[in-house]
Scaffold this motif. Structure first.
Motif, PDB file in Angstrom:
ATOM      1  N   HIS A 112       1.019  -1.488  -0.403  1.00 30.12           N
ATOM      2  CA  HIS A 112       0.056   0.023  -0.407  1.00 30.12           C
ATOM      3  C   HIS A 112       0.517   1.699  -0.066  1.00 30.12           C
ATOM      4  CE1 HIS A 112      -3.947  -1.567   0.505  1.00 30.12           C
ATOM      5  NE2 HIS A 112      -3.776  -2.252   1.111  1.00 30.12           N
ATOM      6  N   ALA A 113       2.017   0.698   1.150  1.00 26.36           N
ATOM      7  CA  ALA A 113       2.325   2.922   0.889  1.00 26.36           C
ATOM      8  C   ALA A 113       3.745   2.925  -0.300  1.00 26.36           C
ATOM      9  CB  ALA A 113       3.946   2.084   1.843  1.00 26.36           C
ATOM     10  N   ILE A 114       3.816   1.734  -1.233  1.00 25.92           N
ATOM     11  CA  ILE A 114       4.102   2.218  -2.731  1.00 25.92           C
ATOM     12  C   ILE A 114       3.320   2.892  -3.585  1.00 25.92           C
ATOM     13  CG2 ILE A 114       6.312   0.983  -2.692  1.00 25.92           C
ATOM     14  CD1 ILE A 114       4.731  -1.204  -4.218  1.00 25.92           C
TER      15      ILE A 114
ATOM     16  N   ARG B 157     -15.290   6.772  -6.547  1.00 21.42           N
ATOM     17  CA  ARG B 157     -15.711   7.616  -5.493  1.00 21.42           C
ATOM     18  C   ARG B 157     -15.179   7.708  -4.048  1.00 21.42           C
ATOM     19  NH1 ARG B 157     -20.800   5.579  -8.662  1.00 21.42           N
ATOM     20  NH2 ARG B 157     -20.592   3.366  -6.624  1.00 21.42           N
ATOM     21  N   MET B 158     -14.279   6.668  -4.195  1.00 22.50           N
ATOM     22  CA  MET B 158     -13.012   6.642  -2.912  1.00 22.50           C
ATOM     23  C   MET B 158     -12.777   8.316  -2.679  1.00 22.50           C
ATOM     24  SD  MET B 158     -14.072   3.749  -1.471  1.00 22.50           S
ATOM     25  CE  MET B 158     -15.802   3.271  -2.409  1.00 22.50           C
ATOM     26  N   THR B 159     -13.149   8.595  -1.545  1.00 24.81           N
ATOM     27  CA  THR B 159     -12.851  10.044  -1.135  1.00 24.81           C
ATOM     28  C   THR B 159     -11.048   9.830  -0.671  1.00 24.81           C
ATOM     29  OG1 THR B 159     -13.173   9.364   1.422  1.00 24.81           O
ATOM     30  CG2 THR B 159     -14.923  10.656  -0.333  1.00 24.81           C
ATOM     31  N   GLN B 160     -10.839   8.360  -0.167  1.00 24.92           N
ATOM     32  CA  GLN B 160      -9.292   8.650   0.050  1.00 24.92           C
ATOM     33  C   GLN B 160      -8.747   9.033  -1.261  1.00 24.92           C
ATOM     34  OE1 GLN B 160      -6.793   6.426   2.822  1.00 24.92           O
ATOM     35  NE2 GLN B 160      -5.998   5.527   1.188  1.00 24.92           N
ATOM     36  N   PHE B 161      -9.120   8.314  -1.993  1.00 24.88           N
ATOM     37  CA  PHE B 161      -8.722   8.313  -3.556  1.00 24.88           C
ATOM     38  C   PHE B 161      -8.504   9.814  -4.044  1.00 24.88           C
ATOM     39  CE2 PHE B 161      -8.924   8.787  -7.941  1.00 24.88           C
ATOM     40  CZ  PHE B 161      -7.545   8.477  -8.817  1.00 24.88           C
ATOM     41  N   LYS B 162      -9.098  10.710  -3.702  1.00 27.70           N
ATOM     42  CA  LYS B 162      -9.601  12.015  -4.396  1.00 27.70           C
ATOM     43  C   LYS B 162      -8.558  12.688  -3.199  1.00 27.70           C
ATOM     44  CE  LYS B 162     -14.540  11.579  -5.849  1.00 27.70           C
ATOM     45  NZ  LYS B 162     -15.528  11.603  -4.881  1.00 27.70           N
ATOM     46  N   ASP B 163      -8.458  12.616  -2.547  1.00 25.75           N
ATOM     47  CA  ASP B 163      -7.637  13.784  -1.644  1.00 25.75           C
ATOM     48  C   ASP B 163      -6.445  13.081  -1.759  1.00 25.75           C
ATOM     49  OD1 ASP B 163      -9.422  14.698  -0.029  1.00 25.75           O
ATOM     50  OD2 ASP B 163      -9.341  12.625   1.929  1.00 25.75           O
ATOM     51  N   LYS B 164      -6.086  12.073  -1.854  1.00 27.16           N
ATOM     52  CA  LYS B 164      -4.889  11.691  -2.413  1.00 27.16           C
ATOM     53  C   LYS B 164      -3.224  12.176  -3.677  1.00 27.16           C
ATOM     54  CE  LYS B 164      -2.535   9.519   1.317  1.00 27.16           C
ATOM     55  NZ  LYS B 164      -2.363   7.423   1.746  1.00 27.16           N
TER      56      LYS B 164
ATOM     57  N   SER C 141      -1.252   7.560  -9.478  1.00 33.11           N
ATOM     58  CA  SER C 141      -1.511   5.949 -10.433  1.00 33.11           C
ATOM     59  C   SER C 141      -2.160   4.895 -10.085  1.00 33.11           C
ATOM     60  CB  SER C 141       0.394   5.141  -9.526  1.00 33.11           C
ATOM     61  OG  SER C 141      -0.270   4.791  -8.569  1.00 33.11           O
ATOM     62  N   VAL C 142      -2.200   4.347 -10.848  1.00 28.45           N
ATOM     63  CA  VAL C 142      -3.378   3.059 -10.668  1.00 28.45           C
ATOM     64  C   VAL C 142      -2.888   2.441  -9.547  1.00 28.45           C
ATOM     65  CG1 VAL C 142      -3.754   1.184 -12.291  1.00 28.45           C
ATOM     66  CG2 VAL C 142      -3.499   3.070 -13.560  1.00 28.45           C
ATOM     67  N   GLY C 143      -2.505   1.964  -9.406  1.00 33.12           N
ATOM     68  CA  GLY C 143      -1.975   1.777  -8.289  1.00 33.12           C
ATOM     69  C   GLY C 143      -2.662   2.270  -6.621  1.00 33.12           C
ATOM     70  N   LEU C 144      -2.714   3.423  -6.657  1.00 31.93           N
ATOM     71  CA  LEU C 144      -3.418   4.795  -5.743  1.00 31.93           C
ATOM     72  C   LEU C 144      -4.604   4.204  -6.246  1.00 31.93           C
ATOM     73  CD1 LEU C 144      -3.156   6.357  -3.197  1.00 31.93           C
ATOM     74  CD2 LEU C 144      -3.307   8.313  -4.960  1.00 31.93           C
ATOM     75  N   PHE C 145      -5.403   4.151  -7.094  1.00 32.83           N
ATOM     76  CA  PHE C 145      -6.225   4.036  -7.492  1.00 32.83           C
ATOM     77  C   PHE C 145      -7.013   2.497  -7.366  1.00 32.83           C
ATOM     78  CE2 PHE C 145     -10.395   3.574 -10.650  1.00 32.83           C
ATOM     79  CZ  PHE C 145     -10.666   4.217 -10.323  1.00 32.83           C
ATOM     80  N   ALA C 146      -6.365   1.292  -7.303  1.00 32.02           N
ATOM     81  CA  ALA C 146      -6.660   0.545  -7.007  1.00 32.02           C
ATOM     82  C   ALA C 146      -6.427   0.132  -5.463  1.00 32.02           C
ATOM     83  CB  ALA C 146      -6.418  -0.572  -7.712  1.00 32.02           C
ATOM     84  N   TYR C 147      -5.911   1.149  -4.910  1.00 36.35           N
ATOM     85  CA  TYR C 147      -5.652   0.617  -3.139  1.00 36.35           C
ATOM     86  C   TYR C 147      -6.947   0.209  -2.219  1.00 36.35           C
ATOM     87  CZ  TYR C 147      -4.075   2.632   1.520  1.00 36.35           C
ATOM     88  OH  TYR C 147      -3.868   2.517   3.192  1.00 36.35           O
TER      89      TYR C 147
END
Ligand code: ATP
Ligand code: MG
Length: 332
Positions: free
Chosen positions: A44-46, A105-112, A122-128
């Motif tokens: 997750h960190a990467i 719709r995930m708000t953490q993705f929107k924030d980060k 990254s796509v990774g952040l989206f798929a987190y």
């Protein structure tokens, strides 16, 4: 005992106070009557840029802080996420049943992502959140103790488990979030309407678990409050003082009512001074113990390898069922 899963990202040199109050302290209590899995979620960190030359150290430090904060590697399974390949394998499969809009719709993705810009995100952040769902579902988890910011991700996890079960047959346990009270969302001391975060950029607003206790005490003394001088809980109008009350209550085990009554008519000085002491006294020993553990990284690595073995056994059993259900050839 009911199965429990949770994790934290090794995204900084130290955990922050919100991680300690919203996650680590509840974990410590819950491990007594749960079959608990605690993961250092390096994959997750990467999803945001990490410096390869310091990441390994951060992974070990995060594990050391789990133990120093009271997680017993004998009672609980304490391991590193990337040591259990089933996490990424199941994440891929869950990706195929996750809606694009649903993930968006995930708000953490929107924030980060707004912090990094959409092209740098990254796509990774989206798929987190899908990887997080895999983390939880692999262990047939019943209870997920997390901070309040993870509520939406647990909801998605439940939806995905339910969707998979109804498409392919009963496979996953539907997990429940276990989210604490006021201490489940600790705010930045200088900007008390935004969450305290490891990846935050607020030098004076974040209390680091591994920092010098004197530095932490000073940050509490300088925390933003307001002009009315009354120690009272009012998130709307007194976010700074309310946050300090949450911290006080979380660290002392006393109720907010009890604390406000105790400082009635005393202004902020005495209240902050006692809180500063409480923070320093609580985190000081954690820091010392973590530093002791960090002095022997080989021993720490052995412990993590041992625990990963147990995690792998449980995770592989679920993954076998998943492969079977969706019609993949079973692996030899
Ligand atoms: P990052 O900024 O890298 O996302 P983080 O501080 O948000 O780091 P995570 O590793 O994402 O920490 O989360 C670990 C656990 O700590 C989760 O259960 C999360 O809900 C909890 N947590 C994080 N921040 C807070 C906070 N401010 N208050 C209470 N709990 C928190
Ligand atoms: Mg976070």
């Amino acid at each position: 005992n009911p199965r429990l899963y949770s994790g934290m990202q090794p995204s900084a040199d130290s955990l922050q106070l919100g991680n300690y109050l919203g996650a680590l302290s509840p974990w410590k209590r819950l491990q007594e009557d749960h079959d608990a899995f605690f993961s250092v979620v390096d994959l997750h960190a990467i999803t945001v840029p990490q410096d390869p030359s310091t990441l390994r150290e951060k992974i070990r430090r995060t594990a050391a802080q789990y133990i120093a904060g009271g997680i017993s590697p004998d009672k609980s399974t304490l391991y590193v996420q990337s040591h259990v390949p089933a996490h990424t394998e199941l994440a891929w499969i869950l990706n195929t049943i996750t809606g694009f809009g649903e993930a968006g719709r995930m708000t953490q993705f929107k924030d980060k992502s707004s912090r990094y810009g959409t092209d740098a995100a990254s796509v990774g952040l989206f798929a987190y959140p899908v990887l997080m769902a895999a983390d939880i579902l692999l262990y047939q988890t019943e209870v997920v103790p997390v901070g309040d910011d993870q509520r939406q991700h647990i909801e998605l996890t439940r939806d995905l488990a339910d969707r998979f079960n109804s498409r392919f047959g009963e496979t996953f346990t539907i997990p429940e979030a276990r989210i604490g009270g006021n201490e489940a969302r600790i705010y930045d001391l200088q900007n008390p309407t935004s969450k305290m975060s490891k990846s935050g950029e607020s030098p004076a607003g974040i209390i680091w678990v591994l920092d010098d206790p004197k530095v932490n005490a000073k940050k509490i003394m300088r925390a933003v409050t307001d002009a009315d001088g009354v120690v009272a809980f009012d998130r709307e109008n007194k976010p700074g003082v309310s946050n300090l009350l949450s911290i006080f209550s979380g660290l002392s085990g006393r109720t907010v009512e009890d604390i406000t009554a105790a400082y009635d008519g005393q202004g902020y000085g005495a209240f902050k001074k006692d809180l500063a002491e409480l923070v320093a006294d609580t985190l000081g020993p954690v820091r010392e113990h973590a530093n002791e553990l960090m002095a022997d990284p080989a021993e720490l690595d052995r412990l993590l390898a041992r625990n990963a073995q147990r995690a792998n056994e449980v995770a592989e059993a679920t993954l076998d069922t998943v492969y079977d259900r969706i019609g993949l050839l079973r692996r030899a």
